[in-house]
Design an enzyme around this catalytic site. Structure first.
Site, PDB file in Angstrom:
ATOM      1  CE  LYS A  40      -5.438 -18.151 -13.563  1.00 59.66           C
ATOM      2  NZ  LYS A  40      -4.742 -19.119 -13.905  1.00 59.66           N
ATOM      3  N   GLY A  41      -2.851 -11.931 -11.996  1.00 60.49           N
ATOM      4  CA  GLY A  41      -1.732 -11.197 -11.492  1.00 60.49           C
ATOM      5  C   GLY A  41      -1.948 -10.178 -10.223  1.00 60.49           C
ATOM      6  CD  GLU A  96      -2.664  -5.587 -14.949  1.00 56.01           C
ATOM      7  OE1 GLU A  96      -2.899  -6.371 -14.183  1.00 56.01           O
ATOM      8  OE2 GLU A  96      -2.856  -5.541 -16.255  1.00 56.01           O
ATOM      9  CG  ASP A  97       0.036  -7.939 -12.572  1.00 59.59           C
ATOM     10  OD1 ASP A  97      -0.485  -7.243 -13.581  1.00 59.59           O
ATOM     11  OD2 ASP A  97       0.089  -9.200 -13.163  1.00 59.59           O
ATOM     12  CG  ASP A 100       5.164  -5.234 -21.101  1.00 60.47           C
ATOM     13  OD1 ASP A 100       6.555  -4.774 -20.877  1.00 60.47           O
ATOM     14  OD2 ASP A 100       5.126  -5.946 -22.041  1.00 60.47           O
ATOM     15  CE  LYS A 128       8.387  -5.671 -17.635  1.00 61.62           C
ATOM     16  NZ  LYS A 128       8.383  -6.956 -18.374  1.00 61.62           N
ATOM     17  CG  PHE A 149       9.468 -12.164 -18.043  1.00 59.27           C
ATOM     18  CD1 PHE A 149       8.201 -11.724 -18.756  1.00 59.27           C
ATOM     19  CD2 PHE A 149       9.099 -13.410 -17.086  1.00 59.27           C
ATOM     20  CE1 PHE A 149       6.875 -12.356 -18.438  1.00 59.27           C
ATOM     21  CE2 PHE A 149       7.921 -14.099 -16.992  1.00 59.27           C
ATOM     22  CZ  PHE A 149       6.890 -13.638 -17.639  1.00 59.27           C
ATOM     23  CB  VAL A 150       9.379  -8.954 -12.892  1.00 57.80           C
ATOM     24  CG1 VAL A 150      10.710  -8.256 -13.130  1.00 57.80           C
ATOM     25  CG2 VAL A 150       8.219  -8.120 -13.328  1.00 57.80           C
ATOM     26  CG  ASP A 156       2.142 -16.278 -14.971  1.00 56.61           C
ATOM     27  OD1 ASP A 156       1.820 -15.119 -15.119  1.00 56.61           O
ATOM     28  OD2 ASP A 156       2.016 -17.250 -15.673  1.00 56.61           O
ATOM     29  NE  ARG A 162      -0.735 -16.866 -11.906  1.00 53.52           N
ATOM     30  CZ  ARG A 162      -0.984 -15.922 -12.661  1.00 53.52           C
ATOM     31  NH1 ARG A 162      -0.573 -14.527 -12.390  1.00 53.52           N
ATOM     32  NH2 ARG A 162      -1.323 -16.453 -13.777  1.00 53.52           N
TER      33      ARG A 162
HETATM   34  P1  5GP Z   1       0.433  -4.986 -21.173  1.00 57.08           P
HETATM   35  O1  5GP Z   1      -0.741  -5.318 -21.891  1.00 57.08           O
HETATM   36  O2  5GP Z   1       0.388  -3.528 -20.356  1.00 57.08           O
HETATM   37  O3  5GP Z   1       1.715  -5.041 -22.402  1.00 57.08           O
HETATM   38  O4  5GP Z   1       0.660  -6.189 -20.119  1.00 57.08           O
HETATM   39  C1  5GP Z   1      -0.355  -6.727 -19.990  1.00 57.08           C
HETATM   40  C2  5GP Z   1       0.146  -7.848 -18.666  1.00 57.08           C
HETATM   41  O5  5GP Z   1       1.066  -8.777 -19.194  1.00 57.08           O
HETATM   42  C3  5GP Z   1       0.675  -7.302 -17.504  1.00 57.08           C
HETATM   43  O6  5GP Z   1      -0.394  -6.846 -16.808  1.00 57.08           O
HETATM   44  C4  5GP Z   1       1.081  -8.579 -16.793  1.00 57.08           C
HETATM   45  O7  5GP Z   1       0.178  -9.340 -16.310  1.00 57.08           O
HETATM   46  C5  5GP Z   1       1.572  -9.357 -17.983  1.00 57.08           C
HETATM   47  N1  5GP Z   1       2.963  -8.673 -18.033  1.00 57.08           N
HETATM   48  C6  5GP Z   1       3.789  -7.860 -18.514  1.00 57.08           C
HETATM   49  N2  5GP Z   1       5.108  -7.919 -18.455  1.00 57.08           N
HETATM   50  C7  5GP Z   1       5.369  -8.904 -17.653  1.00 57.08           C
HETATM   51  C8  5GP Z   1       6.476  -9.513 -16.853  1.00 57.08           C
HETATM   52  O8  5GP Z   1       7.536  -8.857 -17.039  1.00 57.08           O
HETATM   53  N3  5GP Z   1       6.299 -10.678 -16.052  1.00 57.08           N
HETATM   54  C9  5GP Z   1       5.107 -11.255 -16.122  1.00 57.08           C
HETATM   55  N4  5GP Z   1       5.078 -12.456 -15.294  1.00 57.08           N
HETATM   56  N5  5GP Z   1       3.783 -10.781 -16.732  1.00 57.08           N
HETATM   57  C10 5GP Z   1       4.119  -9.654 -17.360  1.00 57.08           C
HETATM   58 MG    MG Z   2       1.001 -13.963 -17.111  1.00 63.66          MG
HETATM   59 MG    MG Z   3      -1.924  -8.071 -15.198  1.00 65.81          MG
END
Ligand code: 5GP
Ligand code: MG
Ligand code: MG
Length: 173
Positions: A40-41, A96-97, A100, A128, A149-150, A156, A162
């Site tokens: 959803k992000g 993508e939002d 990570d 990040k 963590f944001v 969210d 959100r």
């Molecule tokens: P990844 O697979 O790159 O580790 O992260 C996948 C998803 O986890 C990101 O697109 C995001 O939606 C969520 N995520 C990662 N870090 C954060 C954070 O700091 N805050 C929030 N709210 N979601 C995060």
């Molecule tokens: Mg989430």
């Molecule tokens: Mg995401």
């Protein structure tokens, strides 16, 4: 209780979104571009981004979730809602939002590549890089943030925040 502290203002977000929109418009001129928002992000960034893109685009969404703990990506991605379009021959840009570990987008990119589209690239508003677990090429990198963590701007914490127009760091108090 958690307290929110502003990390990125609406003005900083708007300036970066505009810059990315201009780059994308230039790079995909004359090509069939399909933007795929990662729900959803990614909904808020995609909505802002498309208004800064000056070429014709198609828009679709994909929804996925990682198994396990919701704040830690496991790399095992489950598709909750797939795209509606036939993407054969299309230029796909995943929107993508936040990246990570990079595990989610690595999985999604591989999935799209297997569907024989013309190209698959990645655009994120937040990144990040210090948290990366896999080598992932981020073609359109927004704002680099620290390992915190944001929330806000689509992101969210337990499905809350959100709607906030800025990006905040969550501080436990
Ligand atoms: P990844 O697979 O790159 O580790 O992260 C996948 C998803 O986890 C990101 O697109 C995001 O939606 C969520 N995520 C990662 N870090 C954060 C954070 O700091 N805050 C929030 N709210 N979601 C995060
Ligand atoms: Mg989430
Ligand atoms: Mg995401």
């Amino acid at each position: 209780m958690s307290k929110l502290k502003v990390l990125i203002t609406r003005e900083e977000l708007a300036a970066k979104v505009k810059e990315l929109g201009q780059r994308i418009s230039k790079d995909y001129e004359g090509k069939e571009l399909l933007l795929v928002g990662v729900l959803k992000g990614g909904f808020m960034f995609l909505a802002d981004l498309v208004r800064e893109i000056t070429i014709d685009v198609n828009i679709d969404f994909i929804s996925c979730s990682s198994y396990g703990n919701s704040t830690v990506s496991s790399g095992i991605v489950r598709i909750l809602k797939d795209i509606d379009y036939d993407i054969t021959g299309k230029h796909v840009l995943l929107v993508e939002d936040l990246i990570d570990t990079g595990l989610t987008l690595t999985y999604l990119k591989d999935l799209f590549m297997a569907k024989h589209c013309a190209s698959v690239k990645i655009c994120t508003i937040l990144d990040k890089p210090s948290r990366r677990k896999v080598d992932l090429q981020v073609d359109y990198q927004g704002i680099i943030i620290p390992d915190k963590f944001v929330v806000g701007y689509g992101l969210d914490y337990a499905e809350k925040y959100r709607n906030l127009p800025e990006v905040y760091v969550v501080e436990e108090i």
